[in-house]
Scaffold this active site. Structure first.
Site, PDB file in Angstrom:
ATOM      1  N   ASP A 194      84.180 -18.817   6.897  1.00  0.00           N
ATOM      2  CA  ASP A 194      84.106 -19.795   5.807  1.00  0.00           C
ATOM      3  C   ASP A 194      82.704 -20.402   5.744  1.00  0.00           C
ATOM      4  OD1 ASP A 194      85.065 -21.123   3.615  1.00  0.00           O
ATOM      5  OD2 ASP A 194      86.007 -22.747   4.746  1.00  0.00           O
ATOM      6  N   LYS A 251      86.974 -37.883   2.764  1.00  0.00           N
ATOM      7  CA  LYS A 251      88.340 -37.372   2.794  1.00  0.00           C
ATOM      8  C   LYS A 251      88.326 -35.903   2.459  1.00  0.00           C
ATOM      9  CE  LYS A 251      92.997 -37.905   0.918  1.00  0.00           C
ATOM     10  NZ  LYS A 251      93.639 -37.969   2.248  1.00  0.00           N
TER      11      LYS A 251
END
Length: 847
Positions: A630, A514
């Site tokens: 990122d 998740k």
């Protein structure tokens, strides 16, 4: 409605400290709150757990509980998540179950306002027939009903946090758990601690606002009621978690709730510490709430008149809410030039003038209102400019909404059971049973002709594969708005029924991770090919820009060292991404924070080389060029052969990169963030090079860029490396598991490469092609040494030749800013996917 849910995202306290150190402030830790009365209980366990600088005591450890003045009454049992497949914190791997009315009792010494936090995580354990997601129960305390007919079934597969504020007198404080009829109750952890003085004051009556805009000033006694925290928003800033918040609170970004994003822009990050005055302290809200803000987009030339900025929130219908609005003027250049309006439901307006509160800039203050909700269940809060203001703008730093619970709860009575006490049963579940029966009947009729098997414990209710639902396409919406255009590869679009089939209708047993975007499931095509399926919560707009960007970028890329997008689905208000399955997970998992066997030095070099090839292709080989923005060890994924693939393009920025820079709002992950980009907001491909240099240090040292458990000088990895260089203790840096494997010449070249990547000035850093060449040379040196006669390769003996990076203190909070850009890429090569692919699935520093 509850929005303060926990996720597997941990942002270290020391990371925030280092962020503040960057702005020459050591004040944060010095004022860390130490509550005089505090209880942190790890329920259903005999073990203590440390979480976010708190020690949760196992409630099965009787001696500790007695010393902590905590007792447990009523019959109960314990359960443990023996498979631990969720990757949740150990705090959520045990629970206490109550099949009759029971209570925890706490000894309270000091009168005051207390935080009560209840932690729930509905894991399912193969060692017990109990499925925690089926629990149905009430919770009451201090004469108030806190939770009625509560069940975790309606929440996603992540820990749930319910936070209350209660006024508690000295004496015995009991928290009652009352199962509904034949069901049961459970709890994973409890926090009870005294709040700082003046966190919420009852000294003056509050303004009471109705949906129609009527107001009066006579609302008193808010602390005589219980308050349920619904929203805590860091407007214009990143997420804050208990790891970096003095009262262990969660603050979430505001992007999900803003109705008109084009009307707002993020204010530049305020470089100084807020000017706290009087009794106002950072316990009201952290520094970072007041150092960030959103303001009106006065440069939006398409608007003849400035639009108000509006945030919309789902709240309980017909209930009273305590709304706290946080302000700190970090946008004005001079005193007394800015006033603006705060609106509630557009029918109520309040003038905001910070100089009615202070005579200085950057002074935090807040406004408390009691706001009644209407029957729509929506509360709109806006800010707008005033004609009598010198500056035609408005700003907002933070927002909190707490529901005022007026319903009193009867104190359950107790029956004897082995010297314990039992309570009076409260409530009925007939309505819930009828609803469940109807739902089962509908699902049976809809699914009886379908192959996918419904799973009763899926994170969201199964969506019918045939008929029903909306055909609305989020991607099409974006195209209409001009954000996607013709760059979308519609050939990758997949029907929702196919995704249902490959995930067994999102079977909970196939849940593998998740992240901030949603849940990830392992899936299998009809031909046996494995995939990873990432699904946002149906109907949610959270992550929509990332969803669009990921599709656009990955549908155009073909490279062996970049993640492969296999398909996507945007039917029936779904946002689903399908990737090739990456069996070995993330690079970080193989370096630290897991039980995976350590990688050899040769394997680490090969992984770094693969990632460098992927980034080099992004910069120079893709159409227009792309900056990843990122780069970090959780976004480097490994297949079954440990081939590295760069993932997560939700923040990517597409070129042309032959320009010197791209001016843009700073986005990325602190700890990896280029300090030059952070200061100038001018993004170049050298920003990726800097972040990759931090990854190289992670590979060498097998530790995170920020580790708050270490001594202060060791918290920041790059700074620690610099200290070790000065002291001649470079052996302190290297992962002990590979110390004896590394050829000194290979290590020397690796360190030199890392140093060049971490130069303060981007112009002094190499491009990714040069980094790739240096790493391949380091691998060649290592392989030559392995083929030659074994020899002593003491790191200490060769340390004099090493050159460590000259790294200044730089921002290092392990969290990410909001995203909104949409990049594009071209083809060439091959790609990948993973069990925790795209952005962040189950990684600690996931956004």
């Amino acid at each position: 409605m509850e929005k303060l849910q926990l996720h597997n995202t941990h942002i270290p306290l020391f990371a925030l400290l280092l962020f503040l150190l960057h702005f020459s402030s050591l004040h944060f830790l010095s004022l860390a709150y130490t509550p005089p009365n505090k209880y942190f209980i790890n329920c259903g366990s005999a073990s203590n757990v440390n979480a976010a600088l708190r020690n949760f005591v196992g409630d099965s450890n009787s001696s500790d509980l007695i010393s902590a003045s905590v007792s447990l009454s009523g019959k109960s049992s314990t359960v443990k998540d023996s498979n631990q497949s969720s990757g949740a914190s150990s705090l959520y791997q045990t629970a206490r179950i109550f099949r009759q009315n029971s209570a925890y009792e706490f000894s309270i010494e000091d009168n005051g306002t207390y935080f009560l936090r209840l932690h729930f995580f509905a894991f399912s354990s193969p060692t017990t027939p109990t499925d925690l997601s089926t629990a149905l129960f009430d919770v009451s305390a201090s004469g108030f009903s806190l939770l009625l007919n509560f069940t975790p079934k309606s929440y996603s597969n992540s820990p749930i946090l319910k936070e209350f504020l209660l006024t508690i007198p000295p004496g015995k404080f009991k928290v009652y758990f009352v199962p509904r009829e034949s069901s049961f109750a459970f709890i994973n952890a409890i926090e009870v601690f005294l709040a700082p003085p003046d966190l919420i004051s009852d000294e003056a009556p509050l303004m009471h606002v109705s949906p129609a805009g009527k107001r009066n000033h006579n609302y008193t006694g808010v602390l005589s009621k219980s308050l349920l925290s619904i929203y805590r928003i860091n407007v214009g800033g990143p997420a804050l978690t208990p790891d970096n918040e003095s009262l262990w609170r969660n603050w979430v970004p505001d992007d999900e709730y803003i109705k008109n994003p084009g009307a707002a822009v993020d204010s530049p990050l305020h470089s100084g510490r807020p000017n706290y005055q009087g009794n106002f302290t950072e316990f009201i809200a952290p520094d970072l709430v007041y150092q960030t803000a959103k303001q009106m987009n006065i440069n939006n030339s398409s608007q003849s008149n400035l639009s108000n900025i509006t945030w919309s929130f789902n709240v309980s219908k017909g209930a009273a809410h305590l709304v706290r609005v946080h302000f700190c003027d970090i946008i004005s250049t001079s005193l007394a030039t800015l006033k603006f309006n705060l609106y509630i439901y557009r029918n109520f307006g309040l003038k905001i003038d910070s100089y009615e509160y202070a005579d200085y800039l950057a002074v935090p203050f807040y406004v408390d209102l009691v706001v009644d909700s209407d029957e729509s269940g929506l509360m709109n809060i806006s800010i707008g400019s005033r004609d009598d203001s010198d500056q035609k703008t408005a700003y907002l730093n933070g927002l909190e909404i707490k529901e005022i619970l007026n319903n009193s709860g009867s104190v359950p009575l107790v029956r004897a059971h082995k010297n314990n006490h039992v309570f009076l049963v409260v409530g009925s579940v007939i309505g819930g049973l009828v609803l469940i029966c109807i739902l089962v009947a509908v699902l049976f009729l809809v699914f009886k002709s379908r192959k996918p098997k419904p799973v009763e414990n899926s994170d969201w209710s199964p969506v019918p594969a045939l008929g029903g639902g909306s055909s609305h396409s989020r991607v099409t919406d974006g195209t209409r708005n001009g954000s996607l255009g013709s760059n979308l590869n519609l050939g990758l679009k997949m029907p929702f029924s196919d995704i249902q089939f490959m995930t067994n209708n999102f079977d909970k047993k196939l849940h593998i991770g998740k992240g901030g975007f949603g849940n990830v499931y392992r899936g299998t095509f009809r031909d046996g090919k494995k995939v990873a399926v990432k699904r946002s919560e149906p109907g949610s707009n959270q992550g929509l820009p990332e969803f669009h960007t990921e599709i656009m970028v990955l549908s155009k890329i073909r490279h062996r060292n970049l993640v492969q997008l296999i398909g996507y689905c945007d039917d029936r208000s779904e946002m689903i991404l399908v990737y090739e399955f990456m069996e070995k997970g993330t690079l970080r998992e193989h370096l630290y924070a897991s039980d995976k066997p350590p990688l050899s030095w040769k394997q680490r070099l090969e992984i770094c080389i693969g990632a460098a090839r992927g980034l080099q292709y992004l910069h120079k080989g893709s159409a227009g060029g792309t900056i990843h923005r990122d780069v970090k060890s959780t976004n480097i994924l490994l297949n079954e052969n440990l081939v590295a693939k760069v993932a997560d393009f939700g923040l990517s920025k597409t070129g042309p990169l032959d320009e010197t820079h791209v001016s843009t709002v700073v986005k990325g992950t602190f700890g990896y963030l280029d300090p030059e980009y952070f200061k100038t907001q001018q993004l170049t491909e050298k920003s990726d090079v800097y972040s990759f240099g931090v990854v190289l240090l992670e590979v060498l040292c097998a530790r995170p860029p920020i580790d708050p458990t270490l001594q202060r000088e060791q918290v920041n990895l790059a700074e620690w490396a610099m200290i070790c260089k000065k002291k001649g203790l470079l052996e302190e840096i290297v992962d002990p598991s590979v110390k004896g494997q590394i050829d000194p010449n290979s290590l020397r070249k690796f360190i030199e490469t890392t140093e060049k990547c971490l130069q303060d000035c981007g112009a002094d850093r190499p491009n990714m092609a040069d980094v790739l060449w240096d790493l391949e040379y380091a691998l060649q040196l290592q392989q030559n040494a392995m083929r030659s006669e074994p020899h002593e390769d003491s790191i200490t003996n060769s340390s004099a030749a090493f050159v460590m990076p000259s790294v200044q203190r730089f921002p290092s909070i392990s969290m990410s800013f909001e995203r909104d850009d949409t990049p594009i890429l071209m083809d060439d090569g091959s790609y990948v996917k993973a069990s925790e692919v795209f952005s962040q699935m189950r990684i600690d520093d996931a956004r």
